[in-house]
Write a protein that holds these residues in place. Structure first.
Motif, PDB file in Angstrom:
ATOM      1  N   CYS A  67      -2.430   7.105  -9.359  1.00 57.41           N
ATOM      2  CA  CYS A  67      -1.380   8.103  -8.534  1.00 57.41           C
ATOM      3  C   CYS A  67      -0.693   9.316  -9.197  1.00 57.41           C
ATOM      4  CB  CYS A  67      -0.345   7.232  -7.762  1.00 57.41           C
ATOM      5  SG  CYS A  67      -1.091   5.720  -7.064  1.00 57.41           S
ATOM      6  N   VAL A  96       0.400   0.122   1.962  1.00 60.90           N
ATOM      7  CA  VAL A  96      -0.571  -0.459   1.834  1.00 60.90           C
ATOM      8  C   VAL A  96      -1.809   0.415   2.575  1.00 60.90           C
ATOM      9  CG1 VAL A  96      -2.241  -2.414   1.633  1.00 60.90           C
ATOM     10  CG2 VAL A  96      -0.180  -2.728   0.928  1.00 60.90           C
ATOM     11  N   ILE A  99      -2.296   3.910   1.074  1.00 61.23           N
ATOM     12  CA  ILE A  99      -2.792   3.786  -0.099  1.00 61.23           C
ATOM     13  C   ILE A  99      -4.349   3.940   0.260  1.00 61.23           C
ATOM     14  CG2 ILE A  99      -3.360   2.528  -2.260  1.00 61.23           C
ATOM     15  CD1 ILE A  99      -0.219   1.805  -2.178  1.00 61.23           C
ATOM     16  N   HIS A 100      -4.844   2.771   1.030  1.00 59.27           N
ATOM     17  CA  HIS A 100      -6.063   2.461   1.279  1.00 59.27           C
ATOM     18  C   HIS A 100      -6.895   3.662   2.161  1.00 59.27           C
ATOM     19  CE1 HIS A 100      -6.963  -1.144  -0.782  1.00 59.27           C
ATOM     20  NE2 HIS A 100      -5.894  -1.790  -0.097  1.00 59.27           N
ATOM     21  N   ASP A 113      -6.969  -4.659  -3.154  1.00 59.59           N
ATOM     22  CA  ASP A 113      -6.082  -5.083  -2.183  1.00 59.59           C
ATOM     23  C   ASP A 113      -4.833  -5.374  -2.941  1.00 59.59           C
ATOM     24  OD1 ASP A 113      -7.332  -4.584   0.086  1.00 59.59           O
ATOM     25  OD2 ASP A 113      -8.056  -6.530   0.413  1.00 59.59           O
ATOM     26  N   ALA A 116      -3.098  -2.550  -4.615  1.00 58.85           N
ATOM     27  CA  ALA A 116      -2.366  -1.601  -3.709  1.00 58.85           C
ATOM     28  C   ALA A 116      -1.211  -2.492  -2.977  1.00 58.85           C
ATOM     29  CB  ALA A 116      -3.201  -1.675  -2.325  1.00 58.85           C
ATOM     30  N   ALA A 120       2.414  -0.800  -3.475  1.00 56.43           N
ATOM     31  CA  ALA A 120       3.503  -0.508  -2.375  1.00 56.43           C
ATOM     32  C   ALA A 120       4.598  -1.424  -2.328  1.00 56.43           C
ATOM     33  CB  ALA A 120       2.343  -1.316  -1.257  1.00 56.43           C
TER      34      ALA A 120
END
Length: 127
Positions: A67, A96, A99-100, A113, A116, A120
């Motif tokens: 990021c 989350v 992000i996805h 996951d 993330a 998160a």
């Protein structure tokens, strides 16, 4: 004029592409932060019913690898938005999803996951 437009489009494509990958996979990207503890948000900071401690060291490493090129090493922004107070706007579950799947000009990031959720949870404490 065409060369300037082409350079602008190419530069924009590079910035967007940088936000979508883990170019540093397997590399040691020590941030210089020796904080290996966890942060436990207070109940009122835990919007959305998320529970559990935040693994700050793991979250910071994932953030730096995925990021920071857009949102800055210190969360202050750049090509991406300033994230220093993102937890005041979004809870962990919403982060989350962002992000996805991305939001606005941000494309979704292809991370697990688990990663993330780790990032998160950490970002949700930034208020």
């Amino acid at each position: 004029m065409k060369m300037k437009l082409l350079a602008l489009l190419f530069g924009s494509a590079l910035v967007l592409a940088a936000c979508g990958g883990d170019d540093n996979a397997g590399e040691d990207t020590d941030t210089g932060n020796n904080d290996t503890g966890t942060e436990q948000p207070a109940d009122d900071e835990n919007a959305g019913g998320d529970t559990g401690a935040v693994d700050t060291a793991a979250a910071e490493k994932i953030y730096q690898n995925n990021c920071s090129m857009c949102h800055g090493a210190d969360l202050s922004g750049g090509a991406g938005k300033d994230l220093r107070e993102i937890g005041a706007k979004y809870n962990q579950e919403q982060l989350v999803d962002i992000i996805h799947n991305g939001i606005g000009g941000m494309q979704g990031i292809n991370i697990s996951d688990e990663d993330a959720n780790t990032v998160a949870a950490w970002l949700a404490t930034k208020k």
